[in-house]
Scaffold this active site. Structure first.
Site, PDB file in Angstrom:
ATOM      1  N   CYS A  83      14.117 -12.838  44.377  1.00 41.36           N
ATOM      2  CA  CYS A  83      12.785 -12.282  43.294  1.00 41.36           C
ATOM      3  C   CYS A  83      11.375 -11.560  44.017  1.00 41.36           C
ATOM      4  CB  CYS A  83      12.753 -13.059  42.292  1.00 41.36           C
ATOM      5  SG  CYS A  83      11.217 -12.823  40.578  1.00 41.36           S
ATOM      6  N   ASP A  88     -15.530  -5.700  37.899  1.00 42.30           N
ATOM      7  CA  ASP A  88     -14.442  -5.543  37.789  1.00 42.30           C
ATOM      8  C   ASP A  88     -13.525  -4.790  37.337  1.00 42.30           C
ATOM      9  OD1 ASP A  88     -12.288  -7.689  37.520  1.00 42.30           O
ATOM     10  OD2 ASP A  88     -12.815  -8.784  36.032  1.00 42.30           O
ATOM     11  N   CYS A  91      -9.315  -8.073  42.230  1.00 41.67           N
ATOM     12  CA  CYS A  91      -8.494  -8.632  42.029  1.00 41.67           C
ATOM     13  C   CYS A  91      -7.310  -8.384  43.571  1.00 41.67           C
ATOM     14  CB  CYS A  91      -7.133  -8.844  41.292  1.00 41.67           C
ATOM     15  SG  CYS A  91      -7.168  -7.473  40.520  1.00 41.67           S
ATOM     16  N   GLN A 138      -8.186 -11.601  31.296  1.00 44.74           N
ATOM     17  CA  GLN A 138      -7.205 -12.471  32.878  1.00 44.74           C
ATOM     18  C   GLN A 138      -5.697 -13.043  32.191  1.00 44.74           C
ATOM     19  OE1 GLN A 138      -8.702 -12.218  34.897  1.00 44.74           O
ATOM     20  NE2 GLN A 138     -10.100 -11.156  34.848  1.00 44.74           N
ATOM     21  N   TYR A 156     -16.132  -1.981  33.372  1.00 40.16           N
ATOM     22  CA  TYR A 156     -14.982  -2.236  32.910  1.00 40.16           C
ATOM     23  C   TYR A 156     -14.548  -3.596  32.303  1.00 40.16           C
ATOM     24  CZ  TYR A 156     -14.407   1.156  37.212  1.00 40.16           C
ATOM     25  OH  TYR A 156     -14.637   1.718  38.552  1.00 40.16           O
ATOM     26  N   CYS A 208      11.570 -23.081  42.198  1.00 40.84           N
ATOM     27  CA  CYS A 208      12.583 -21.757  42.040  1.00 40.84           C
ATOM     28  C   CYS A 208      13.830 -21.260  42.378  1.00 40.84           C
ATOM     29  CB  CYS A 208      11.964 -20.184  41.732  1.00 40.84           C
ATOM     30  SG  CYS A 208      12.858 -19.260  41.203  1.00 40.84           S
ATOM     31  N   CYS A 220      11.920 -18.655  34.820  1.00 40.77           N
ATOM     32  CA  CYS A 220      10.439 -18.868  35.822  1.00 40.77           C
ATOM     33  C   CYS A 220       9.813 -19.432  35.775  1.00 40.77           C
ATOM     34  CB  CYS A 220      10.357 -17.513  35.329  1.00 40.77           C
ATOM     35  SG  CYS A 220       8.515 -17.113  35.711  1.00 40.77           S
ATOM     36  N   CYS A 265       6.965 -14.790  43.100  1.00 39.44           N
ATOM     37  CA  CYS A 265       6.498 -15.866  43.839  1.00 39.44           C
ATOM     38  C   CYS A 265       6.722 -16.456  45.286  1.00 39.44           C
ATOM     39  CB  CYS A 265       6.807 -17.230  43.706  1.00 39.44           C
ATOM     40  SG  CYS A 265       6.694 -17.019  41.634  1.00 39.44           S
ATOM     41  N   GLU A 271     -15.992   0.210  28.604  1.00 39.39           N
ATOM     42  CA  GLU A 271     -14.336   0.359  29.125  1.00 39.39           C
ATOM     43  C   GLU A 271     -13.654   1.465  28.156  1.00 39.39           C
ATOM     44  OE1 GLU A 271     -11.791  -2.317  29.952  1.00 39.39           O
ATOM     45  OE2 GLU A 271     -11.001  -0.624  29.293  1.00 39.39           O
TER      46      GLU A 271
HETATM   47  C1  LIG Z   1      -9.133  -5.945  36.273  1.00 40.06           C
HETATM   48  S1  LIG Z   1     -10.299  -5.801  33.909  1.00 40.06           S
HETATM   49  C2  LIG Z   1     -11.277  -6.731  33.691  1.00 40.06           C
HETATM   50  C3  LIG Z   1     -11.186  -7.089  32.621  1.00 40.06           C
HETATM   51  C4  LIG Z   1     -12.936  -7.573  32.220  1.00 40.06           C
HETATM   52  N1  LIG Z   1     -13.423  -7.937  33.301  1.00 40.06           N
HETATM   53  C5  LIG Z   1     -11.490  -9.360  31.958  1.00 40.06           C
HETATM   54  O1  LIG Z   1     -12.286 -10.343  32.687  1.00 40.06           O
HETATM   55  O2  LIG Z   1     -10.700  -9.572  31.668  1.00 40.06           O
HETATM   56  C6  LIG Z   1      -9.740  -3.913  34.362  1.00 40.06           C
HETATM   57  C7  LIG Z   1     -10.804  -3.512  33.373  1.00 40.06           C
HETATM   58  O3  LIG Z   1     -11.057  -1.950  33.741  1.00 40.06           O
HETATM   59  C8  LIG Z   1     -10.375  -0.751  32.698  1.00 40.06           C
HETATM   60  N2  LIG Z   1     -11.025   0.243  33.019  1.00 40.06           N
HETATM   61  C9  LIG Z   1      -9.371   0.494  33.982  1.00 40.06           C
HETATM   62  N3  LIG Z   1     -10.000   2.177  34.038  1.00 40.06           N
HETATM   63  C10 LIG Z   1     -11.447   2.727  33.437  1.00 40.06           C
HETATM   64  C11 LIG Z   1     -11.866   3.353  33.584  1.00 40.06           C
HETATM   65  N4  LIG Z   1     -12.461   4.645  33.936  1.00 40.06           N
HETATM   66  N5  LIG Z   1     -13.009   3.442  32.747  1.00 40.06           N
HETATM   67  C12 LIG Z   1     -12.952   2.165  32.348  1.00 40.06           C
HETATM   68  N6  LIG Z   1     -13.008   0.887  32.674  1.00 40.06           N
HETATM   69  C13 LIG Z   1     -11.376   0.877  32.778  1.00 40.06           C
HETATM   70  C14 LIG Z   1      -9.263  -1.123  32.331  1.00 40.06           C
HETATM   71  O4  LIG Z   1      -8.464  -0.937  30.522  1.00 40.06           O
HETATM   72  C15 LIG Z   1      -9.659  -3.283  31.905  1.00 40.06           C
HETATM   73  O5  LIG Z   1      -9.678  -3.436  30.636  1.00 40.06           O
END
Ligand SMILES: C[S@@+](CC[C@H](N)C(=O)[O-])C[C@H]1O[C@@H](n2cnc3c(N)ncnc32)[C@H](O)[C@@H]1O
Length: 469
Positions: A82, A400, A427, A301, A330, A76, A178, A85, A351
């Protein structure tokens, strides 16, 4: 800089590791850490140690004595400026190696967690062009490169659209190309920038908080669909219509053209109304046999190539049975929920974002899955009893969460539920380690599996399996 600190020289310093911000790490003979910019593990350098901050030293390279065999030429043109990366100057195998080491160190340092088994990190086959979401900031004061400054040429226009300089929220590097996204995103962004400059649109001034054009988000899918979201600082009907009409007619492949007015301090659009200018409010994507609709506020994702790798690994590790009740906390658009639902009795997805849950319900119907229940709820408001009464005790829970990790409230519920298994996907291994330390009172961490979703950066996705003690 501390006035007491005395600069000193250090010869033949060996760079042993690398930080997430891309600085090499060496040590003095006494073992004090020295951060050194522009080098990677394996380099040997002579240093001037010029600064001490929070017990850490900072060194400047005087000369390279030996170059690491893992060095590569960054692809890049913006590398080094930047904030994106930071690991592009290190070959891909070395990047994987350092992510693996980093996770083990974090688990030891933050949570002192005993993990029975570490599986080797899973590589990403695509090292570039893998991102399906990018957010570019407009700026009326682009960051000037050393070349531009030393040329002494008068720069008439400093409008830019690009990424933040590392650690500087108000400084934007103007991105010409990019490599993390598809070619056509670069072309479209550059043409939009030219149109805006030619037509005297006012780019955002981040320190003064003024200007019209604030952010531009691109989302793309493997089916060839594309969403663009313009974030304007204020409403100006004529300017919005002129720009969006140009974009709509110039780029025929935009399936969803949206805009939002954001005059808040922060960049988040979750609490704002998003308006449709052209096309649909969502774009379509597929993971394996399952199809999904992605709306502007719903999480998906960012690396599609690795999404099915992540989900398949999750299934493999969880060893789901046909009789299992699984909670997916989540759940976003219910992508993992629907993956897992094909192999178990019931899945419950929870969610907070309403439009994500609505689309999760819609896609599960389209995908013909009848054993899924989605709830729009803040995880922190879910009491143990409500959940269990409604759906039964889970055999497995999938977590997640966002980068911030879990709250104490939900950890308490997880400790009380005593599920046979928990699969914690994260993550951010630092917050994951912090949470695991508390969960360890009731659960044992059986396995850790890192997956590289973000080549060229220090970021890594990590799955751990917890089993009830
Ligand atoms: C890292 S993403 C994971 C989504 C899913 N597992 C995927 O693989 O696409 C985290 C998710 O948690 C939700 N989130 C964040 N805070 C939350 C809460 N307090 N209660 C419920 N969901 C929540 C976000 O909106 C988001 O969709």
């Amino acid at each position: 800089m501390s006035s007491k600190f005395k600069t000193f020289l250090l010869s033949d310093a060996v760079i042993k590791s690398i930080t997430s911000s891309g600085a090499g790490v060496a040590r003095t003979n006494e073992g004090t850490v020295i951060f050194v910019k522009n080098c990677i593990p394996g380099d040997i350098v002579d240093l001037e140690v010029f600064k001490k901050k929070k017990n850490k030293l900072h060194g400047k390279i005087l000369r390279f004595k030996f170059l690491s065999k893992n060095r590569v030429t960054p692809k890049c043109e913006h590398f080094g400026i930047c904030g994106g990366c930071k690991w592009q100057n290190m070959n891909y195998n070395a990047q994987l190696h350092h992510k693996d080491i980093e996770i083990k160190q974090i688990f030891k340092k933050i949570g002192n967690i005993q993990i029975k088994k570490y599986l080797p990190i899973v590589e990403c086959k695509e090292h570039y062009g893998f991102r399906n979401k990018m957010e570019f900031s407009f700026s009326s004061k682009k960051w000037l490169t050393e070349k531009e400054i030393s040329s002494k040429k008068k720069i008439k226009n400093r409008d830019a659209i690009g990424f933040h300089i590392s650690g500087m929220w108000d400084k934007i590097v103007d991105i010409n190309y990019c490599h993390l996204q598809k070619d056509y995103v670069n072309e479209i962004r550059n043409e939009i920038k030219k149109y805006c400059i030619d037509n005297n649109y006012v780019f955002f001034n981040h320190s003064k908080k003024e200007g019209f054009l604030r952010t531009l988000t691109f989302r793309t899918t493997s089916l060839g669909e594309m969403m663009l979201i313009f974030h304007f600082y204020y409403f100006d009907k004529q300017k919005i219509e002129m720009l969006l009409n140009f974009v709509r007619t110039r780029f025929k492949n935009i399936s969803s053209l949206l805009y939002v007015i954001n005059n808040k301090e922060n960049d988040s659009i979750y609490d704002l109304s998003i308006f449709k200018y052209h096309g649909e409010y969502y774009i379509k994507e597929e993971i394996g046999k399952l199809s999904f609709k992605i709306s502007p506020k719903s999480f998906f994702q960012t690396n599609l190539y690795q999404t099915s790798v992540l989900y398949n690994k999750s299934l493999e590790i969880l060893k789901i049975k046909k009789t299992d009740i699984v909670y997916d906390l989540y759940c976003g658009l219910g992508t993992i929920s629907q993956y897992v639902a094909q192999y178990c009795k019931i899945v419950v997805g929870i969610e907070i974002i309403d439009e994500a849950i609505q689309l999760a319900i819609e896609s599960s119907k389209i995908n013909g899955l009848k054993n899924i229940y989605f709830e729009k709820e803040d995880i922190n408001n879910i009491s143990k009893l409500d959940l269990l009464r409604k759906y039964g005790k889970p055999n497995a829970i999938i977590l997640d969460p966002p980068r911030q990790g879990l709250t104490k409230k939900i950890i308490k519920v997880l400790l009380e539920i005593k599920s046979e298994k928990i699969l914690y996907i994260s993550c951010n291994p630092s917050t994951q380690a912090r949470d695991l330390e508390i969960l360890c009172s009731e659960y044992e961490v059986t396995l850790s599996q890192a997956i590289d979703m973000f080549p060229q950066t220090s970021h890594v996705e990590n799955i751990v399996l917890l089993t009830n003690k």
